[in-house]
Write an enzyme that holds these catalytic residues in place. Structure first.
Site, PDB file in Angstrom:
ATOM      1  N   ASN A   6       0.854  -1.183   0.000  1.00 30.09           N
ATOM      2  CA  ASN A   6       0.000   0.000   0.000  1.00 30.09           C
ATOM      3  C   ASN A   6       0.902   1.249   0.000  1.00 30.09           C
ATOM      4  OD1 ASN A   6      -1.405   2.256   1.097  1.00 30.09           O
ATOM      5  ND2 ASN A   6      -3.058   0.898   1.741  1.00 30.09           N
ATOM      6  N   ASP A   8      -0.095   4.477  -0.073  1.00 29.90           N
ATOM      7  CA  ASP A   8      -0.806   5.701   0.335  1.00 29.90           C
ATOM      8  C   ASP A   8       0.114   6.699   1.046  1.00 29.90           C
ATOM      9  OD1 ASP A   8      -3.048   4.371  -0.547  1.00 29.90           O
ATOM     10  OD2 ASP A   8      -3.966   4.150   1.426  1.00 29.90           O
ATOM     11  N   HIS A   9       0.984   6.162   1.923  1.00 26.97           N
ATOM     12  CA  HIS A   9       1.744   7.092   2.763  1.00 26.97           C
ATOM     13  C   HIS A   9       2.944   7.708   2.065  1.00 26.97           C
ATOM     14  CE1 HIS A   9      -1.154   6.728   5.771  1.00 26.97           C
ATOM     15  NE2 HIS A   9      -1.034   5.410   5.799  1.00 26.97           N
ATOM     16  N   ARG A  17       4.425  18.624   1.546  1.00 25.01           N
ATOM     17  CA  ARG A  17       5.112  19.777   0.961  1.00 25.01           C
ATOM     18  C   ARG A  17       4.381  20.346  -0.262  1.00 25.01           C
ATOM     19  NH1 ARG A  17      10.669  20.912   2.230  1.00 25.01           N
ATOM     20  NH2 ARG A  17      10.684  20.750   4.488  1.00 25.01           N
ATOM     21  N   HIS A  42      -5.607   3.547  -1.684  1.00 28.22           N
ATOM     22  CA  HIS A  42      -6.919   3.927  -1.158  1.00 28.22           C
ATOM     23  C   HIS A  42      -7.194   5.372  -1.557  1.00 28.22           C
ATOM     24  CE1 HIS A  42      -9.662   4.233   2.708  1.00 28.22           C
ATOM     25  NE2 HIS A  42     -10.313   4.496   1.590  1.00 28.22           N
ATOM     26  N   ARG A  48      -6.947  12.799   0.936  1.00 25.77           N
ATOM     27  CA  ARG A  48      -5.882  13.262   1.830  1.00 25.77           C
ATOM     28  C   ARG A  48      -4.510  12.701   1.462  1.00 25.77           C
ATOM     29  NH1 ARG A  48      -7.522   9.952   7.232  1.00 25.77           N
ATOM     30  NH2 ARG A  48      -9.460  11.033   6.829  1.00 25.77           N
ATOM     31  N   HIS A  49      -4.461  11.568   0.802  1.00 20.53           N
ATOM     32  CA  HIS A  49      -3.145  11.074   0.340  1.00 20.53           C
ATOM     33  C   HIS A  49      -3.174  10.806  -1.173  1.00 20.53           C
ATOM     34  CE1 HIS A  49      -5.155   7.378   1.579  1.00 20.53           C
ATOM     35  NE2 HIS A  49      -4.864   7.541   2.862  1.00 20.53           N
ATOM     36  N   THR A  99      -7.241   6.410   9.977  1.00 20.25           N
ATOM     37  CA  THR A  99      -7.119   5.308   9.020  1.00 20.25           C
ATOM     38  C   THR A  99      -8.390   4.483   9.130  1.00 20.25           C
ATOM     39  OG1 THR A  99      -5.769   3.390   8.366  1.00 20.25           O
ATOM     40  CG2 THR A  99      -5.897   3.853  10.725  1.00 20.25           C
ATOM     41  N   THR A 100      -8.542   3.484   8.265  1.00 18.53           N
ATOM     42  CA  THR A 100      -9.738   2.648   8.336  1.00 18.53           C
ATOM     43  C   THR A 100      -9.766   1.969   9.700  1.00 18.53           C
ATOM     44  OG1 THR A 100      -9.339   2.273   5.997  1.00 18.53           O
ATOM     45  CG2 THR A 100     -11.053   0.945   7.021  1.00 18.53           C
ATOM     46  N   GLU A 150     -11.254  -9.349   2.815  1.00 20.04           N
ATOM     47  CA  GLU A 150      -9.965  -9.029   3.426  1.00 20.04           C
ATOM     48  C   GLU A 150     -10.217  -8.948   4.922  1.00 20.04           C
ATOM     49  OE1 GLU A 150      -7.437  -5.898   1.766  1.00 20.04           O
ATOM     50  OE2 GLU A 150      -6.768  -5.419   3.794  1.00 20.04           O
ATOM     51  N   HIS A 189      -3.890  -4.694   7.581  1.00 20.04           N
ATOM     52  CA  HIS A 189      -4.002  -3.554   8.485  1.00 20.04           C
ATOM     53  C   HIS A 189      -3.065  -3.729   9.668  1.00 20.04           C
ATOM     54  CE1 HIS A 189      -5.476   0.113  10.213  1.00 20.04           C
ATOM     55  NE2 HIS A 189      -6.096   0.318   9.080  1.00 20.04           N
ATOM     56  N   GLY A 190      -2.115  -2.814   9.761  1.00 24.17           N
ATOM     57  CA  GLY A 190      -1.228  -2.741  10.921  1.00 24.17           C
ATOM     58  C   GLY A 190      -0.147  -3.812  10.962  1.00 24.17           C
ATOM     59  N   GLY A 211       1.052  -1.441   4.323  1.00 22.16           N
ATOM     60  CA  GLY A 211       1.422  -0.097   3.899  1.00 22.16           C
ATOM     61  C   GLY A 211       2.234   0.663   4.914  1.00 22.16           C
ATOM     62  N   HIS A 212       1.575   1.110   5.973  1.00 23.24           N
ATOM     63  CA  HIS A 212       2.187   2.064   6.883  1.00 23.24           C
ATOM     64  C   HIS A 212       3.526   1.586   7.424  1.00 23.24           C
ATOM     65  CE1 HIS A 212       2.677   4.374  10.665  1.00 23.24           C
ATOM     66  NE2 HIS A 212       2.268   5.355   9.879  1.00 23.24           N
TER      67      HIS A 212
HETATM   68  N1  PXP Z   1      -6.130  -3.065   4.080  1.00 20.25           N
HETATM   69  C1  PXP Z   1      -7.046  -2.088   4.242  1.00 20.25           C
HETATM   70  C2  PXP Z   1      -8.443  -2.390   3.865  1.00 20.25           C
HETATM   71  C3  PXP Z   1      -6.678  -0.825   4.728  1.00 20.25           C
HETATM   72  O1  PXP Z   1      -7.614   0.121   4.902  1.00 20.25           O
HETATM   73  C4  PXP Z   1      -5.321  -0.560   4.989  1.00 20.25           C
HETATM   74  C5  PXP Z   1      -4.918   0.810   5.424  1.00 20.25           C
HETATM   75  O2  PXP Z   1      -5.084   1.699   4.369  1.00 20.25           O
HETATM   76  C6  PXP Z   1      -4.401  -1.598   4.799  1.00 20.25           C
HETATM   77  C7  PXP Z   1      -4.832  -2.844   4.359  1.00 20.25           C
HETATM   78  C8  PXP Z   1      -2.946  -1.414   5.069  1.00 20.25           C
HETATM   79  O3  PXP Z   1      -2.796  -1.147   6.417  1.00 20.25           O
HETATM   80  P1  PXP Z   1      -1.433  -0.596   6.957  1.00 20.25           P
HETATM   81  O4  PXP Z   1      -1.157   0.689   6.244  1.00 20.25           O
HETATM   82  O5  PXP Z   1      -1.657  -0.426   8.413  1.00 20.25           O
HETATM   83  O6  PXP Z   1      -0.395  -1.655   6.634  1.00 20.25           O
END
Ligand code: PXP
Length: 239
Positions: A6, A8-9, A17, A42, A48-49, A99-100, A150, A189-190, A211-212
């Protein structure tokens, strides 16, 4: 097991910036070159991102399995119909959240969720619903015609280490349930280096989305070479 990265970040950093660097499209290319199997983006309602153009460019320019993470709104469904990514993941979305924050309530969802799944899967897009590891939610996802779920791993990933084994077992049971209903099972997630192993060991889970942690930890794992290169350029300029 596929790894979907992911990005996004990377866009979060870019937007801090207001310029064009770092570019999430470039991050998608780097992720693929580094061994990712796909890229998740996402597009949030508030942009926002990730922005529309980022998503369009990855869909058009990057050889990847793009997973478009989106809320079930007419705007997002129409965009997904236009871009036709191989996969999309429908998530709940609140403007105020960082976040979600949890899985979708597929049981209480209104009729638009069913319509969205029908429209998108009718185009050959694999639709997954982001749900808690809960048997009723998983059964409802199958009933609604989704091809995948998921599992929301956020609660597991944030739990104290001694509580994680029981939560991982809950994910394993949910994954078996999904498979028995003919659903593909993904998870995300996480997740981090510390929490991936028990999830990756569940054979029914065919994809993880991370992602994060990956983007954040690359600050540390990549900071030393970046400083070294800058020092080298400074030294070279001074002869
Ligand atoms: N899956 C879903 C559905 C999410 O909303 C996210 C966060 O955008 C992720 C996976 C990835 O989560 P993380 O960024 O915490 O790894």
């Amino acid at each position: 097991m596929r790894l979907s990265v992911n990005v996004d970040h990377v866009a979060t950093l870019r937007n801090a910036r207001g310029g064009t660097f770092p570019c999430p499209v470039e991050a998608a290319r780097v992720a693929m070159a580094a061994g990712a199997d796909g890229v998740t983006m996402h597009l949030r309602e508030d942009r926002r991102h990730i922005r529309d153009r980022d998503l369009e460019r990855v869909a058009a320019e990057v050889e990847t399995r793009l997973n478009f993470e989106m809320a079930a709104t007419e705007e997002m469904v129409a965009l997904c119909e236009r871009l036709r990514p191989p996969a999309c993941c429908i998530v709940p979305e609140k403007r105020e959240e960082l976040t979600t924050e949890g899985g979708l309530d597929a049981i209480k969802a209104g009729p638009f969720l069913a319509e969205a799944i029908k429209r998108l899967s009718g185009l050959g897009i694999e639709v997954s619903l982001f749900v808690e590891p809960d048997a009723l939610q998983i059964a409802r996802a199958a009933e609604l015609g989704a091809q995948a779920i998921e599992l929301h791993t956020g609660t597991y990933a944030e739990a104290a280490p001694e509580a994680r084994a029981a939560l991982a077992a809950k994910h394993a049971e949910a994954a078996r349930h999904a498979k028995s209903l003919g659903l593909q099972c993904h998870a995300g997630h996480g997740l981090s280096y510390d929490t991936i192993t028990p999830i990756a060991a569940i054979p029914e889970i065919s994809e993880v989305s991370i992602g994060h942690f990956l983007i954040s930890t690359s600050v540390f794992e990549g900071l030393a070479p970046a400083i070294g290169r800058m020092r080298g350029l400074i030294a070279a300029a001074r002869g």
